[in-house]
Scaffold this active site. Sequence first.
Site, PDB file in Angstrom:
ATOM      1  N   ASP A  89       0.843  -0.933   0.260  1.00 39.82           N
ATOM      2  CA  ASP A  89       0.164   0.565  -0.040  1.00 39.82           C
ATOM      3  C   ASP A  89       0.869   1.584   0.160  1.00 39.82           C
ATOM      4  O   ASP A  89       1.902   1.507   0.013  1.00 39.82           O
ATOM      5  CB  ASP A  89      -1.129  -0.031   1.132  1.00 39.82           C
ATOM      6  N   SER A  90       0.500   1.883  -0.243  1.00 37.82           N
ATOM      7  CA  SER A  90       0.907   3.569  -0.619  1.00 37.82           C
ATOM      8  C   SER A  90       1.265   4.436   0.917  1.00 37.82           C
ATOM      9  O   SER A  90       2.199   5.430   0.410  1.00 37.82           O
ATOM     10  CB  SER A  90       0.665   3.978  -2.325  1.00 37.82           C
ATOM     11  N   GLY A  92      -1.254   6.558   1.184  1.00 38.66           N
ATOM     12  CA  GLY A  92      -2.809   6.804   1.218  1.00 38.66           C
ATOM     13  C   GLY A  92      -3.711   7.070   2.293  1.00 38.66           C
ATOM     14  O   GLY A  92      -4.098   7.829   2.698  1.00 38.66           O
ATOM     15  N   ASP A 143      -2.352   7.839  -2.988  1.00 37.26           N
ATOM     16  CA  ASP A 143      -3.654   8.897  -3.168  1.00 37.26           C
ATOM     17  C   ASP A 143      -3.898   9.745  -1.785  1.00 37.26           C
ATOM     18  O   ASP A 143      -3.964   9.772  -0.905  1.00 37.26           O
ATOM     19  CB  ASP A 143      -4.342   7.955  -3.331  1.00 37.26           C
ATOM     20  N   GLY A 221     -10.956   4.042  -1.090  1.00 37.82           N
ATOM     21  CA  GLY A 221     -12.085   5.001   0.109  1.00 37.82           C
ATOM     22  C   GLY A 221     -13.121   4.014   0.102  1.00 37.82           C
ATOM     23  O   GLY A 221     -14.202   5.444   0.115  1.00 37.82           O
ATOM     24  N   ASP A 271      -8.382  -6.906   0.116  1.00 39.23           N
ATOM     25  CA  ASP A 271      -7.349  -7.631   1.410  1.00 39.23           C
ATOM     26  C   ASP A 271      -8.397  -6.906   2.473  1.00 39.23           C
ATOM     27  O   ASP A 271      -9.065  -6.019   2.110  1.00 39.23           O
ATOM     28  CB  ASP A 271      -5.434  -6.540   0.937  1.00 39.23           C
ATOM     29  N   CYS A 309     -13.832 -27.250   8.564  1.00 38.78           N
ATOM     30  CA  CYS A 309     -12.257 -27.178   8.142  1.00 38.78           C
ATOM     31  C   CYS A 309     -10.977 -27.970   8.776  1.00 38.78           C
ATOM     32  O   CYS A 309     -10.958 -29.064   9.603  1.00 38.78           O
ATOM     33  CB  CYS A 309     -12.222 -25.556   9.239  1.00 38.78           C
ATOM     34  N   CYS A 311      -8.315 -27.004   8.394  1.00 31.87           N
ATOM     35  CA  CYS A 311      -6.826 -25.836   8.645  1.00 31.87           C
ATOM     36  C   CYS A 311      -6.488 -26.307   9.936  1.00 31.87           C
ATOM     37  O   CYS A 311      -6.145 -27.639  10.791  1.00 31.87           O
ATOM     38  CB  CYS A 311      -7.007 -25.015   9.450  1.00 31.87           C
ATOM     39  N   CYS A 314      -8.310 -26.670  13.412  1.00 30.35           N
ATOM     40  CA  CYS A 314      -9.304 -27.281  13.417  1.00 30.35           C
ATOM     41  C   CYS A 314      -9.276 -28.840  13.038  1.00 30.35           C
ATOM     42  O   CYS A 314      -9.509 -29.721  14.134  1.00 30.35           O
ATOM     43  CB  CYS A 314     -10.496 -27.094  12.405  1.00 30.35           C
ATOM     44  N   HIS A 340      -6.686 -19.783  11.783  1.00 26.78           N
ATOM     45  CA  HIS A 340      -7.912 -20.585  11.608  1.00 26.78           C
ATOM     46  C   HIS A 340      -8.484 -19.256  10.143  1.00 26.78           C
ATOM     47  O   HIS A 340      -8.750 -19.529   9.416  1.00 26.78           O
ATOM     48  CB  HIS A 340      -8.916 -20.253  12.522  1.00 26.78           C
TER      49      HIS A 340
END
Length: 376
Positions: A89-90, A92, A143, A221, A271, A309, A311, A314, A340
């Site tokens: 990320d910038s 911003g 930005d 935004g 994200d 799940c 994972c 779990c 998890h």
Amino acid sequence: MFQVLKTSGHARRGVFTCPHGTVQTPVFMNVGTQGAIKGAVSARDLRQIGCQIELSNTYHLHLRPGDALIRDLGGLHRFMRWDGPILTDSGGFQVFSLAKLRRIREEGVYFASHIDGRKLFIGPEESMRIQSNLGSDIAMAFDECVENPSPYDYVKASCERTYRWLVRCQTALAQYNSQPDAVNPGQVLFGINQGGTYEDLRVWHMKEIAQLDLPGYAIGGLAVGEPAPVMYDLIEAVEPWMPKDKPRYLMGVGTPTNIIEGVARGVDFFDCVMPARNARHAKVFTWEGTRNLKNAKYARDESPIDPQCDCPVCRNYSLAYLHHLFQAGEMLAMRLAVLHNLYFYNRLAAAIRLALDEDRFPAFRAQYSEQLARKI
């Protein structure tokens, strides 16, 4: 670099290729703001839980340990021992989140460090220099992320300035990539659509930045105060003007439902800090909805977080044990819950891709969009 393999309505199944690997889309990017996932999760863990692409933050890494230091140590990939794709990320978003500590000018943004108060300046060229030093695969344009709602005239002026900043970012990154000692000369720039909650500004800004023919485009935004239906309407308004052959990224979003609905509206990249942040507060995601591991009803429950799940958490630990860890304030509680939740988000993205591959995304959306938002 990006190929759309098939579509289902506006939803897209694609593949993105960059210097550090191939990313199957739609994809959820795991957020390691300062080069680590909060909750004691390492780069090695990310591979185990199905992460395809990691996201770190320009502003925070510039402050500590410093982007020049990371460059000297071989770049962010080598520094954090992650060999897959990275998006940075910038800075911003910090223009929004640190509003009380900054001043915006045409040249860029003057900050007072949230750590020690020292003065610093980040403009388009500085943001590109920092991200070039980090050596990420995708550099985000600098930005301004405005608060929703904001006055129309302010948002319009901000959009126009963000466009001018984007042109400067494009020029600066090309110069950094051309240097013989560039950490990652294949680094690409994604532009960011802004416009607050004003549809006409969103569309105008998207048309303008699309003409720059960048490698990818983001919608920024959103999820900063407006209701979800407003966010969805704005995505629908902007999507027709986003290049069809470029990846699309909805920044900082969101819940499992937001991701499914974003995919349905043509988004490829997502994200959010939510899965890790919620996990650190004992809130976990399952295919039946969300759980709060602090609830007393789990004190004797030997079931896993989610029977569906597979994972590492779990497969090995019970709700009773996790409930105990949180009640006792053990660090392991946060680590296991974060593992998890990130696994669940990565698995959700994989399930969406499979549904698109098998031409059953509408049925998947109908089954899970509301179900995943329920509280168990």
